[in-house]
Design an enzyme around this catalytic site. Structure first.
Site: not given
Ligand code: OAD
Length: 293
Positions: A38-41, A31, A110-111, A162, A113, A141, A203, A130
């Site tokens: 950027p997203d993660f995966r 989102i 999970q974001n 700290c 930001d 501490c 997600t 998260h």
């Molecule tokens: P991911 O990067 O795993 O997944 C993002 C999802 O959003 C994927 O399925 C993409 O295809 C989709 N996506 C990306 N851009 C999009 C767009 N513009 N419109 C629609 N869909 C889109 O991210 P999360 O599921 O949030 O944890 O990852 C979960 C957790 O893994 C995060 O909170 C983070 C990470 O390790 C921590 O930081 C602890």
């Protein structure tokens, strides 16, 4: 064919006719992609952009035992991710519209930001599963700090230390190997059973315990996924396997299965899916007002 008697249009009609009063939202990095984060995966996601960070594997950047040994990579990335430089997307503002209409039960994000807050979501409607950069804690501490303490360190490429014990001060982001916040555990049991519509947006639904939340709504609650790709599809092999192993796995969306009666997917950009919902609900004027504010 999707045997579900419900379509995307049906969900929008029901929204329009005020039939949903307790909408629960689950969202992730997708989102905020349109905001420039950027997203993660994904193919160009964060985990693919960590080449110079000398990590054993990408997720190590958020692994608590790795961090205690080597905090530098995380703080280097924090400089890029630090809230303040980004504006919310249409999807975030749609949540605000649900809040205004008093049908938003809770957002589980999970974001980290904080864009839900920037878009005007009140504390009472938000579970940051998260954590976030809003607060920080000394790993040694446990002394608590605010965002303003760590920010100058991060922007000067220094590790926040700290004032009491010289321990590393870590933002209150939930790392792999840490437990989710108490608020998550409490609200999960309160809000999911009450949900009459579950929206899952942006997600990959792979990180536990968050991804299992889709199983927590009542059997009669429709579950609508808005995402670039299908995620967490029900698989009978996986389910039998996890039962034998006694794992918590199991479940999943039943989109294309014969016994699907309530799972709906809208595949594409989340802001487009949201705009489509707004159009079908006839909420354009109110939505535009929020966007203009
Ligand atoms: P991911 O990067 O795993 O997944 C993002 C999802 O959003 C994927 O399925 C993409 O295809 C989709 N996506 C990306 N851009 C999009 C767009 N513009 N419109 C629609 N869909 C889109 O991210 P999360 O599921 O949030 O944890 O990852 C979960 C957790 O893994 C995060 O909170 C983070 C990470 O390790 C921590 O930081 C602890």
């Amino acid at each position: 064919k999707n045997p579900s008697p419900l379509s995307f249009q049906d969900i929008c009609n029901k929204l329009k006719n005020n039939e949903f009063k307790n909408v629960v939202v689950m969202c992730g990095a997708g989102i905020s992609v349109a905001a420039g984060i950027p997203d993660f995966r994904s193919a160009n996601g964060l985990y693919k952009q960590l080449d110079g960070y000398e990590l054993p594997y990408p997720e190590a950047i958020f692994d608590i035992s790795y961090f205690k040994d080597k905090p530098h990579p995380f703080f280097r990335l924090s400089k890029k991710l630090f809230p303040g430089n980004f504006v919310p997307t249409k999807t975030h503002y749609f949540f605000r519209l649900l809040q205004k209409k008093r049908i938003l039960r809770m957002i589980f994000t999970q974001n980290i930001d904080t864009l839900e807050r920037v878009a005007g979501i009140k504390d009472q409607y938000l579970v940051e599963a998260h954590g976030s950069f809003g607060k920080a804690t000394c790993v040694k501490c446990k002394k608590k700090y605010g965002q303003n303490f760590i920010k100058p360190f991060i922007f000067k490429d220094q590790i926040p230390k700290c004032v009491n014990c010289d321990g590393v001060v870590k933002p209150d982001i939930v790392f792999f190997g840490e437990s989710v916040p108490k608020r998550f555990r409490i609200q999960k049991n309160i809000d999911f059973p009450k949900a009459d519509l579950l929206l899952v947006i942006g997600t990959s639904l792979v990180v536990q315990p968050f991804c299992s939340l889709i199983e927590e709504v009542s059997p009669s609650c429709p579950r609508l996924l808005i995402n670039r790709e299908t995620v967490r599809r029900f698989s009978s092999e996986f389910n039998i396997f996890s039962q034998i192993l006694g794992g918590e796995g199991g479940g999943g969306f039943k989109f294309d299965l014969e016994d699907n009666y309530r799972d709906i997917k809208w595949i594409g950009e989340c802001d487009d899916g949201i705009q489509k919902m707004v159009d079908l609900c006839g909420w354009n004027q109110e939505f535009d007002e929020i966007l203009k504010e």
